[in-house]
Design a protein around this motif. Structure first.
Motif, PDB file in Angstrom:
ATOM      1  N   SER A 114      36.654  39.372  27.842  1.00  0.00           N
ATOM      2  CA  SER A 114      35.353  38.851  28.258  1.00  0.00           C
ATOM      3  C   SER A 114      35.536  37.535  28.997  1.00  0.00           C
ATOM      4  O   SER A 114      36.614  36.939  28.988  1.00  0.00           O
ATOM      5  CB  SER A 114      34.435  38.661  27.043  1.00  0.00           C
ATOM      6  N   GLY A 115      34.465  37.096  29.623  1.00  0.00           N
ATOM      7  CA  GLY A 115      34.526  35.874  30.424  1.00  0.00           C
ATOM      8  C   GLY A 115      34.737  36.218  31.886  1.00  0.00           C
ATOM      9  O   GLY A 115      35.528  37.107  32.224  1.00  0.00           O
ATOM     10  N   ARG A 116      34.023  35.522  32.761  1.00  0.00           N
ATOM     11  CA  ARG A 116      34.071  35.826  34.188  1.00  0.00           C
ATOM     12  C   ARG A 116      35.483  35.753  34.739  1.00  0.00           C
ATOM     13  O   ARG A 116      35.906  36.628  35.507  1.00  0.00           O
ATOM     14  CB  ARG A 116      33.145  34.862  34.945  1.00  0.00           C
ATOM     15  N   HIS A 117      36.212  34.719  34.364  1.00  0.00           N
ATOM     16  CA  HIS A 117      37.564  34.547  34.910  1.00  0.00           C
ATOM     17  C   HIS A 117      38.474  35.682  34.472  1.00  0.00           C
ATOM     18  O   HIS A 117      39.212  36.271  35.288  1.00  0.00           O
ATOM     19  CB  HIS A 117      38.142  33.211  34.455  1.00  0.00           C
ATOM     20  N   ARG A 118      38.447  36.058  33.184  1.00  0.00           N
ATOM     21  CA  ARG A 118      39.333  37.119  32.695  1.00  0.00           C
ATOM     22  C   ARG A 118      38.956  38.477  33.286  1.00  0.00           C
ATOM     23  O   ARG A 118      39.835  39.279  33.614  1.00  0.00           O
ATOM     24  CB  ARG A 118      39.295  37.171  31.165  1.00  0.00           C
ATOM     25  N   LEU A 119      37.666  38.756  33.421  1.00  0.00           N
ATOM     26  CA  LEU A 119      37.255  40.032  33.995  1.00  0.00           C
ATOM     27  C   LEU A 119      37.640  40.132  35.463  1.00  0.00           C
ATOM     28  O   LEU A 119      38.036  41.204  35.943  1.00  0.00           O
ATOM     29  CB  LEU A 119      35.750  40.223  33.821  1.00  0.00           C
ATOM     30  N   ARG A 120      37.547  39.024  36.190  1.00  0.00           N
ATOM     31  CA  ARG A 120      38.001  39.020  37.572  1.00  0.00           C
ATOM     32  C   ARG A 120      39.508  39.255  37.630  1.00  0.00           C
ATOM     33  O   ARG A 120      40.005  40.000  38.480  1.00  0.00           O
ATOM     34  CB  ARG A 120      37.654  37.696  38.246  1.00  0.00           C
ATOM     35  N   ARG A 121      40.224  38.629  36.726  1.00  0.00           N
ATOM     36  CA  ARG A 121      41.667  38.808  36.655  1.00  0.00           C
ATOM     37  C   ARG A 121      42.020  40.273  36.362  1.00  0.00           C
ATOM     38  O   ARG A 121      42.909  40.849  36.991  1.00  0.00           O
ATOM     39  CB  ARG A 121      42.231  37.897  35.562  1.00  0.00           C
ATOM     40  N   LEU A 122      41.305  40.884  35.424  1.00  0.00           N
ATOM     41  CA  LEU A 122      41.546  42.294  35.106  1.00  0.00           C
ATOM     42  C   LEU A 122      41.305  43.172  36.326  1.00  0.00           C
ATOM     43  O   LEU A 122      42.118  44.052  36.649  1.00  0.00           O
ATOM     44  CB  LEU A 122      40.642  42.727  33.950  1.00  0.00           C
ATOM     45  N   ALA A 123      40.190  42.938  37.023  1.00  0.00           N
ATOM     46  CA  ALA A 123      39.869  43.734  38.211  1.00  0.00           C
ATOM     47  C   ALA A 123      40.942  43.582  39.280  1.00  0.00           C
ATOM     48  O   ALA A 123      41.322  44.560  39.956  1.00  0.00           O
ATOM     49  CB  ALA A 123      38.502  43.326  38.753  1.00  0.00           C
ATOM     50  N   GLU A 124      41.453  42.375  39.460  1.00  0.00           N
ATOM     51  CA  GLU A 124      42.499  42.147  40.452  1.00  0.00           C
ATOM     52  C   GLU A 124      43.783  42.877  40.071  1.00  0.00           C
ATOM     53  O   GLU A 124      44.465  43.445  40.927  1.00  0.00           O
ATOM     54  CB  GLU A 124      42.770  40.646  40.565  1.00  0.00           C
ATOM     55  N   LEU A 125      44.106  42.877  38.795  1.00  0.00           N
ATOM     56  CA  LEU A 125      45.350  43.485  38.345  1.00  0.00           C
ATOM     57  C   LEU A 125      45.329  45.005  38.446  1.00  0.00           C
ATOM     58  O   LEU A 125      46.315  45.621  38.871  1.00  0.00           O
ATOM     59  CB  LEU A 125      45.649  43.069  36.902  1.00  0.00           C
TER      60      LEU A 125
END
Length: 267
Positions: A242-253
């Motif tokens: 959760s969290g905007r930064h972690r979700l963006r990181r997941l999407a990028e990965l």
């Protein structure tokens, strides 16, 4: 129900009918940083003994802890900046199936061969996994389960023996020393057992793998995806990202959404 390894059903047998069978995707031909190739950076599993063994190089497996420091990223032919560790920065490999084993996947050995299996809850996951396995030269089959899910499994093959050796002790599953996650491993985990549940994303775990949940959580944290362990509920154990930064990181990965995947099911 057998498949021919190319994501197409054999004879009159059909994959689950909710989504059309996707065309097999050709392996990506991305321009990689030096560390993602010969230098053996972490993005291709140089610090993971299983990945080195799966590449057929016992010498690398013996020295797997000495990975060179990689570059921060690479650029594809279109000039996009690719995320370091991302699914688009390395070619598909059998070692990527460690992502399924980090979740509820299972691997069993028989003589000099091994087979990987996983039960999924939706037809689109069958399509995506069959296509991903075909990219790695692995044939697959599927069958419905009594609880209205789908069991996907590979054939027994020598190609999976290094993975099985690394991930089993006797008949029990356990992550190998040096286990880590990258984009392709996360992509497979998400495709098989990920659940986008705004404002977060759950990555489901094997209910019988309790003693290994912590090492898997540490591997998530190491790639910037520290999650909350959910150990209860009808959907079973999972790490909640959760969290905007972690979700963006997941999407990028994990990279682009597979064609068979509903838009709401991919970050």
């Amino acid at each position: 129900m057998s498949l021919d390894g190319l994501g197409e059903p054999s004879g009159a047998q059909q994959l689950p009918t909710l989504f059309p069978v996707p065309e097999p995707a050709a392996p990506s031909r991305r321009r990689r940083s030096p560390s993602a190739g010969a230098a053996g950076g972490p993005g291709v599993g140089a610090s993971d003994p299983m990945a080195a063994a799966a590449d057929g190089d016992p010498g690398r497996a013996a020295t797997a802890g000495a990975a060179a420091r990689p570059a921060r990223g690479s650029v594809d032919e279109a000039g996009r900046q690719l995320v370091f560790f991302g699914a688009e920065t390395v070619e598909p490999a059998v070692a990527d199936l460690a992502g399924l084993l980090a979740g509820p996947g299972e691997v069993v050995r028989m003589g000099g061969t091994a087979r990987l299996s996983i039960v999924v809850d939706a037809p689109w996951r069958v399509h995506v996994l069959v296509a991903e396995l075909a990219q790695r030269g692995l044939s697959a089959s599927w069958e419905p389960t009594e609880d209205e899910r789908h069991a996907v499994r590979t054939s027994y093959t020598r190609a999976l023996k290094p993975l099985a050796v690394a991930w089993t002790r006797g008949v029990a599953k356990r992550p190998p020393a040096g286990f880590h996650l990258n984009g392709r491993r996360l992509r497979l985990w998400l495709a098989a057992a990920g659940e986008v549940d705004p404002p977060g994303c759950r990555l489901h775990l094997g209910a019988a793998d309790r003693q290994w949940w912590e090492p898997v959580g540490a591997a998530l944290a190491a790639v910037g995806l520290a999650g909350e362990l959910l150990d209860s509920g009808a959907s079973g154990p999972a790490y909640l990202i959760s969290g905007r930064h972690r979700l963006r990181r997941l999407a990028e990965l994990v990279g682009d959404r597979p064609s068979a995947t509903p838009p709401t099911a991919w970050p």
